[in-house]
Design an enzyme around this catalytic site. Structure first.
Site, mmCIF file in Angstrom:
data_model
loop_
_atom_site.group_PDB
_atom_site.id
_atom_site.type_symbol
_atom_site.label_atom_id
_atom_site.label_comp_id
_atom_site.label_asym_id
_atom_site.label_seq_id
_atom_site.Cartn_x
_atom_site.Cartn_y
_atom_site.Cartn_z
ATOM 1 N N TYR A 1 0.817 -1.214 0.000
ATOM 2 C CA TYR A 1 0.000 0.000 0.000
ATOM 3 C C TYR A 1 0.852 1.266 0.000
ATOM 4 O O TYR A 1 0.450 2.291 -0.537
ATOM 5 C CB TYR A 1 -0.894 0.037 1.257
ATOM 6 C CG TYR A 1 -2.226 -0.628 1.105
ATOM 7 C CD1 TYR A 1 -2.324 -1.995 0.851
ATOM 8 C CD2 TYR A 1 -3.404 0.103 1.229
ATOM 9 C CE1 TYR A 1 -3.550 -2.610 0.741
ATOM 10 C CE2 TYR A 1 -4.634 -0.508 1.118
ATOM 11 C CZ TYR A 1 -4.709 -1.856 0.878
ATOM 12 O OH TYR A 1 -5.930 -2.453 0.767
ATOM 13 N N LYS B 1 2.911 -15.203 3.138
ATOM 14 C CA LYS B 1 3.178 -15.961 1.912
ATOM 15 C C LYS B 1 4.689 -16.207 1.857
ATOM 16 O O LYS B 1 5.377 -15.861 0.884
ATOM 17 C CB LYS B 1 2.661 -15.159 0.701
ATOM 18 C CG LYS B 1 2.704 -15.892 -0.632
ATOM 19 C CD LYS B 1 1.683 -17.006 -0.753
ATOM 20 C CE LYS B 1 1.884 -17.776 -2.053
ATOM 21 N NZ LYS B 1 1.062 -18.992 -2.134
ATOM 22 N N ASP C 1 -3.075 -18.223 0.922
ATOM 23 C CA ASP C 1 -4.020 -18.983 0.086
ATOM 24 C C ASP C 1 -4.729 -20.045 0.919
ATOM 25 O O ASP C 1 -5.945 -20.218 0.843
ATOM 26 C CB ASP C 1 -3.325 -19.574 -1.151
ATOM 27 C CG ASP C 1 -2.040 -20.317 -0.835
ATOM 28 O OD1 ASP C 1 -1.535 -20.238 0.305
ATOM 29 O OD2 ASP C 1 -1.522 -21.006 -1.753
ATOM 30 N N ASP D 1 -6.736 -6.883 4.067
ATOM 31 C CA ASP D 1 -7.824 -6.234 3.332
ATOM 32 C C ASP D 1 -8.715 -7.305 2.702
ATOM 33 O O ASP D 1 -9.943 -7.275 2.825
ATOM 34 C CB ASP D 1 -7.224 -5.330 2.249
ATOM 35 C CG ASP D 1 -8.280 -4.628 1.425
ATOM 36 O OD1 ASP D 1 -9.265 -4.140 2.017
ATOM 37 O OD2 ASP D 1 -8.129 -4.560 0.187
ATOM 38 N N ASP E 1 -12.735 -8.836 4.067
ATOM 39 C CA ASP E 1 -13.956 -8.840 3.250
ATOM 40 C C ASP E 1 -14.526 -10.255 3.186
ATOM 41 O O ASP E 1 -15.740 -10.469 3.270
ATOM 42 C CB ASP E 1 -13.666 -8.370 1.813
ATOM 43 C CG ASP E 1 -13.881 -6.863 1.627
ATOM 44 O OD1 ASP E 1 -13.649 -6.118 2.598
ATOM 45 O OD2 ASP E 1 -14.276 -6.441 0.522
HETATM 46 C C1 IPM Z 1 -10.651 -1.077 3.598
HETATM 47 C C2 IPM Z 1 -10.788 -0.483 2.224
HETATM 48 C C3 IPM Z 1 -9.613 0.448 1.963
HETATM 49 C C4 IPM Z 1 -8.348 -0.395 2.009
HETATM 50 C C5 IPM Z 1 -9.710 1.259 0.663
HETATM 51 C C6 IPM Z 1 -10.954 2.091 0.605
HETATM 52 C C7 IPM Z 1 -8.489 2.120 0.440
HETATM 53 O O1 IPM Z 1 -10.908 -1.481 1.272
HETATM 54 O O2 IPM Z 1 -10.574 -0.317 4.576
HETATM 55 O O3 IPM Z 1 -10.650 -2.303 3.706
HETATM 56 O O4 IPM Z 1 -7.950 -0.988 0.992
HETATM 57 O O5 IPM Z 1 -7.752 -0.462 3.085
HETATM 58 MG MG MG Z 2 -11.144 -3.420 2.074
#
Ligand code: IPM
Ligand code: MG
Length: 351
Positions: free
Chosen positions: A135, A185, A217, A241, A245
């Protein structure tokens, strides 16, 4: 107690409004001040993170953040894109530890993308490093030897960065079931090899925590196969990240996952931090009134607990959310029909 409120873009506006109503309903005397961020701030001031917004955040005890991201900004130079606002805040305020808890609320077992007997066992905490990795490495476009256009983003971690997040994760594990899984990884990446070596060194300070390591993975696979095996998961910025999700759908909806981003700074009441739902600005449903505000409401609870020393108020919010869900305050993301304000009303009524 001073809180900066940054609703941002898309559904960030509507979900933050409900979380603010919940905080106000508790009458704790918290001073809430709103400021612009993301695409909304770029449109108003030409910058996604205006200096006055950053100054307000610095002068507050904590930040309640909605979401950033706006398709109108997709063609802008990267440093002007809405996402730079959240990345800039995390970096400028040294909020390096992102806590993303995932647990199935009673009654939501059937809404998970997984079978109920698998999802009901989920009670995990992802500790995601937030200030390093691909990042924040050198990035850009260049021309390859054969004339091809090439994009690059450098992945790196130094040992201090790994050490400080490892300590946060071990301490979190001590306060939970004493299990830590470090995800990397290391079979391919040197960054991950260093990560793993440093986590093993830090482990010596925590003989009461059991540590294991998993390739990312495999971790993605185990998260849907047997998520009940995880207690605390510590990982880098990019893997965290993605896995967070994924974890959100395992517990029912991305509209349910809250997060806290913490550093070392202390406030008069606790640890300084930024609190946000893990979902984005969802431009496709913005302004339609049916975004689920629960993740932001739960983020407000984390704010009260970690930054304002209001554990009892945080418990009340979490209990009210659980009750509202049991009573059927489900948004469309959970197969229900309740709208954004209706869900906010349901929580406020149960405080
Ligand atoms: C998160 C989001 C952010 C990230 C984006 C919006 C930059 O996906 O907070 O998970 O990648 O960290
Ligand atoms: Mg995210």
């Amino acid at each position: 107690m001073k809180v900066a409120v940054l609703p941002g873009d898309g559904i960030g506006q509507e979900v933050t409004r409900e979380a603010v109503r919940v905080i106000e309903a508790l009458s704790l005397g918290i001073e809430l001040t709103e400021a612009a961020v993301g695409g909304a701030a770029w449109k108003a001031t030409g910058h996604p993170l205006p200096p006055e917004t950053l100054a307000l955040c610095e002068a507050s005890d904590g930040i309640l953040f909605g979401a950033v991201g706006d398709p109108d900004c997709d063609a802008l130079d990267r440093h002007l894109r809405p996402e730079q606002a959240i990345l800039g805040l995390r970096k400028a305020l040294t909020l390096f530890a992102n806590l993303r808890p995932a647990k199935v609320f009673k009654g939501l077992e059937n809404h998970s993308a997984l079978r109920p007997e698998v999802s009901s066992a989920i009670d995990l905490l992802i500790v995601r490093e937030l200030n390093g990795d691909v990042y924040f490495g050198e990035k850009g476009f260049r021309t390859a030897a054969n004339g091809d256009r090439e994009g690059y983003d450098v992945m790196s971690y130094n040992e201090s960065e790994v050490r400080r997040i490892a300590h946060v994760a071990f301490r979190a594990a001590q306060g939970r079931r004493g299990k830590l899984c470090s995800v990397d990884k290391a079979n391919v990446l040197e960054t991950s090899q260093l990560w793993r070596d440093v986590v093993i060194e830090v482990a010596r300070d925590y003989p009461d925590v059991s540590l294991d390591h998993m390739y990312v993975d495999n971790a993605a696979m185990q998260l849907v196969r047997n998520p009940g095996q995880f207690d605390v998961v510590v990982t880098g910025n990019l893997f965290g990240d993605i896995l967070s999700d994924q974890a959100s759908m395992c517990v029912g909806s991305i509209g349910m996952l809250a997060s806290a981003s913490l550093g070392e700074r202390q406030t008069a009441y606790g640890t300084y931090g930024l609190y946000e739902p893990i979902h984005g600005s969802a431009p496709d449903i913005a302004g339609k009134g049916f975004a689920n505000p629960m993740a932001t409401i739960l983020s407000a609870a984390m704010l009260l607990r970690h930054s304002l020393g209001q554990a009892e108020a945080a418990d009340r919010i979490e209990a009210a959310v659980a009750l509202a869900l049991e009573d059927g305050a489900l948004g469309r993301d959970l197969g229900g029909t309740a709208g954004t304000t209706e869900i906010g009303d349901a929580v406020v009524a149960r405080l």
